[in-house]
Design a protein around this motif. Structure first.
Motif, PDB file in Angstrom:
ATOM      1  N   GLY A 270       0.710  -1.195   0.089  1.00 27.40           N
ATOM      2  CA  GLY A 270       0.029   0.039  -0.038  1.00 27.40           C
ATOM      3  C   GLY A 270       0.706   1.186  -0.091  1.00 27.40           C
ATOM      4  O   GLY A 270       2.085   1.253  -0.287  1.00 27.40           O
ATOM      5  N   PRO A 271       0.175   2.338   0.447  1.00 28.53           N
ATOM      6  CA  PRO A 271       0.857   3.621   0.541  1.00 28.53           C
ATOM      7  C   PRO A 271       1.889   3.953   1.220  1.00 28.53           C
ATOM      8  O   PRO A 271       2.231   2.977   2.124  1.00 28.53           O
ATOM      9  CB  PRO A 271      -0.079   4.548   0.658  1.00 28.53           C
ATOM     10  N   LEU A 272       2.773   4.779   1.389  1.00 21.73           N
ATOM     11  CA  LEU A 272       3.984   5.281   2.044  1.00 21.73           C
ATOM     12  C   LEU A 272       3.133   6.150   3.120  1.00 21.73           C
ATOM     13  O   LEU A 272       2.539   7.152   2.766  1.00 21.73           O
ATOM     14  CB  LEU A 272       5.161   6.251   1.286  1.00 21.73           C
TER      15      LEU A 272
ATOM     16  N   LEU B 197       1.071   8.310   0.784  1.00 31.10           N
ATOM     17  CA  LEU B 197       1.474   8.895  -0.453  1.00 31.10           C
ATOM     18  C   LEU B 197       1.175   7.664  -1.288  1.00 31.10           C
ATOM     19  O   LEU B 197       1.658   6.599  -0.899  1.00 31.10           O
ATOM     20  CB  LEU B 197       2.832   9.480  -0.388  1.00 31.10           C
ATOM     21  N   CYS B 198       0.980   7.576  -2.488  1.00 28.45           N
ATOM     22  CA  CYS B 198       0.652   6.535  -3.318  1.00 28.45           C
ATOM     23  C   CYS B 198       2.098   5.867  -3.789  1.00 28.45           C
ATOM     24  O   CYS B 198       2.732   6.805  -4.179  1.00 28.45           O
ATOM     25  CB  CYS B 198      -0.188   7.144  -4.658  1.00 28.45           C
ATOM     26  N   ARG B 199       1.955   4.810  -3.760  1.00 23.15           N
ATOM     27  CA  ARG B 199       3.194   4.118  -4.417  1.00 23.15           C
ATOM     28  C   ARG B 199       3.028   3.230  -5.484  1.00 23.15           C
ATOM     29  O   ARG B 199       3.761   2.691  -6.284  1.00 23.15           O
ATOM     30  CB  ARG B 199       3.876   3.059  -3.523  1.00 23.15           C
ATOM     31  N   CYS B 200       1.399   2.923  -5.891  1.00 25.14           N
ATOM     32  CA  CYS B 200       1.394   1.960  -6.958  1.00 25.14           C
ATOM     33  C   CYS B 200       1.059   2.733  -8.223  1.00 25.14           C
ATOM     34  O   CYS B 200       1.159   2.168  -9.358  1.00 25.14           O
ATOM     35  CB  CYS B 200       0.040   1.269  -6.583  1.00 25.14           C
ATOM     36  N   GLY B 201       1.169   4.387  -8.119  1.00 25.26           N
ATOM     37  CA  GLY B 201       1.018   4.774  -9.488  1.00 25.26           C
ATOM     38  C   GLY B 201      -0.299   5.078 -10.093  1.00 25.26           C
ATOM     39  O   GLY B 201      -0.376   5.501 -11.303  1.00 25.26           O
ATOM     40  N   GLN B 202      -1.320   4.155  -9.437  1.00 27.50           N
ATOM     41  CA  GLN B 202      -2.609   4.113 -10.032  1.00 27.50           C
ATOM     42  C   GLN B 202      -3.684   5.133  -9.331  1.00 27.50           C
ATOM     43  O   GLN B 202      -4.921   5.431  -9.847  1.00 27.50           O
ATOM     44  CB  GLN B 202      -2.996   2.785  -9.965  1.00 27.50           C
TER      45      GLN B 202
ATOM     46  N   PHE C 223      -1.360  11.454  -3.444  1.00 27.85           N
ATOM     47  CA  PHE C 223      -1.934  10.888  -2.351  1.00 27.85           C
ATOM     48  C   PHE C 223      -2.641   9.492  -2.710  1.00 27.85           C
ATOM     49  O   PHE C 223      -3.100   9.431  -3.990  1.00 27.85           O
ATOM     50  CB  PHE C 223      -3.162  12.007  -1.693  1.00 27.85           C
ATOM     51  N   CYS C 224      -2.781   8.625  -1.636  1.00 30.86           N
ATOM     52  CA  CYS C 224      -3.444   7.229  -1.850  1.00 30.86           C
ATOM     53  C   CYS C 224      -4.887   7.506  -1.947  1.00 30.86           C
ATOM     54  O   CYS C 224      -5.272   8.343  -1.053  1.00 30.86           O
ATOM     55  CB  CYS C 224      -2.828   6.410  -0.772  1.00 30.86           C
ATOM     56  N   ASP C 225      -5.687   6.687  -2.930  1.00 28.71           N
ATOM     57  CA  ASP C 225      -7.151   6.811  -2.703  1.00 28.71           C
ATOM     58  C   ASP C 225      -7.759   5.467  -2.753  1.00 28.71           C
ATOM     59  O   ASP C 225      -8.901   5.053  -2.787  1.00 28.71           O
ATOM     60  CB  ASP C 225      -7.627   7.652  -4.021  1.00 28.71           C
ATOM     61  N   GLY C 226      -6.818   4.531  -2.335  1.00 27.50           N
ATOM     62  CA  GLY C 226      -7.235   3.166  -2.211  1.00 27.50           C
ATOM     63  C   GLY C 226      -7.486   2.244  -3.459  1.00 27.50           C
ATOM     64  O   GLY C 226      -7.484   0.957  -3.146  1.00 27.50           O
ATOM     65  N   THR C 227      -6.833   2.927  -4.548  1.00 21.43           N
ATOM     66  CA  THR C 227      -6.919   2.309  -5.772  1.00 21.43           C
ATOM     67  C   THR C 227      -6.068   1.056  -5.755  1.00 21.43           C
ATOM     68  O   THR C 227      -6.160  -0.077  -6.443  1.00 21.43           O
ATOM     69  CB  THR C 227      -6.585   2.943  -6.949  1.00 21.43           C
ATOM     70  N   HIS C 228      -4.847   0.929  -4.956  1.00 21.52           N
ATOM     71  CA  HIS C 228      -3.790   0.117  -4.884  1.00 21.52           C
ATOM     72  C   HIS C 228      -4.540  -1.288  -4.486  1.00 21.52           C
ATOM     73  O   HIS C 228      -3.960  -2.269  -5.077  1.00 21.52           O
ATOM     74  CB  HIS C 228      -2.704   0.275  -3.795  1.00 21.52           C
ATOM     75  N   LYS C 229      -5.844  -1.501  -3.829  1.00 22.38           N
ATOM     76  CA  LYS C 229      -6.220  -2.475  -3.438  1.00 22.38           C
ATOM     77  C   LYS C 229      -6.884  -3.159  -4.629  1.00 22.38           C
ATOM     78  O   LYS C 229      -7.105  -4.488  -4.868  1.00 22.38           O
ATOM     79  CB  LYS C 229      -7.575  -2.417  -2.364  1.00 22.38           C
TER      80      LYS C 229
HETATM   81  S1  FES Z   1      -0.862   3.353  -2.920  1.00 20.06           S
HETATM   82 FE1  FES Z   1      -1.545   4.056  -4.768  1.00 20.06          FE
HETATM   83  S2  FES Z   1      -3.362   4.238  -4.569  1.00 20.06           S
HETATM   84 FE2  FES Z   1      -2.887   3.435  -2.907  1.00 20.06          FE
END
Ligand code: FES
Length: 55
Positions: free
Chosen positions: A4-6, A30-35, A41-47
């Protein structure tokens, strides 16, 4: 955070590539997945995309 995020805590200022201050805060994910649809910022899309990290 695993897969997930940082997660960062403390006095934080997010600055754009042009030098504009985007946000000031004391905690952020902070988003790490790039999506994320709300970068940096992370919006939960990594899941949804099944993001995996080794750390
Ligand atoms: S880490 Fe990219 S949306 Fe959560």
């Amino acid at each position: 955070m695993p897969n997930g995020p940082l997660h960062v805590k403390g006095n934080l200022e997010v600055i754009s590539g042009t030098g504009r201050t985007v946000a000031r805060m004391t905690e952020a994910w902070l988003c790490r997945c790039g999506q994320s649809g709300n970068k940096p910022f992370c919006d939960g899309t990594h899941k949804k995309v099944g993001f995996r990290s080794d750390q």
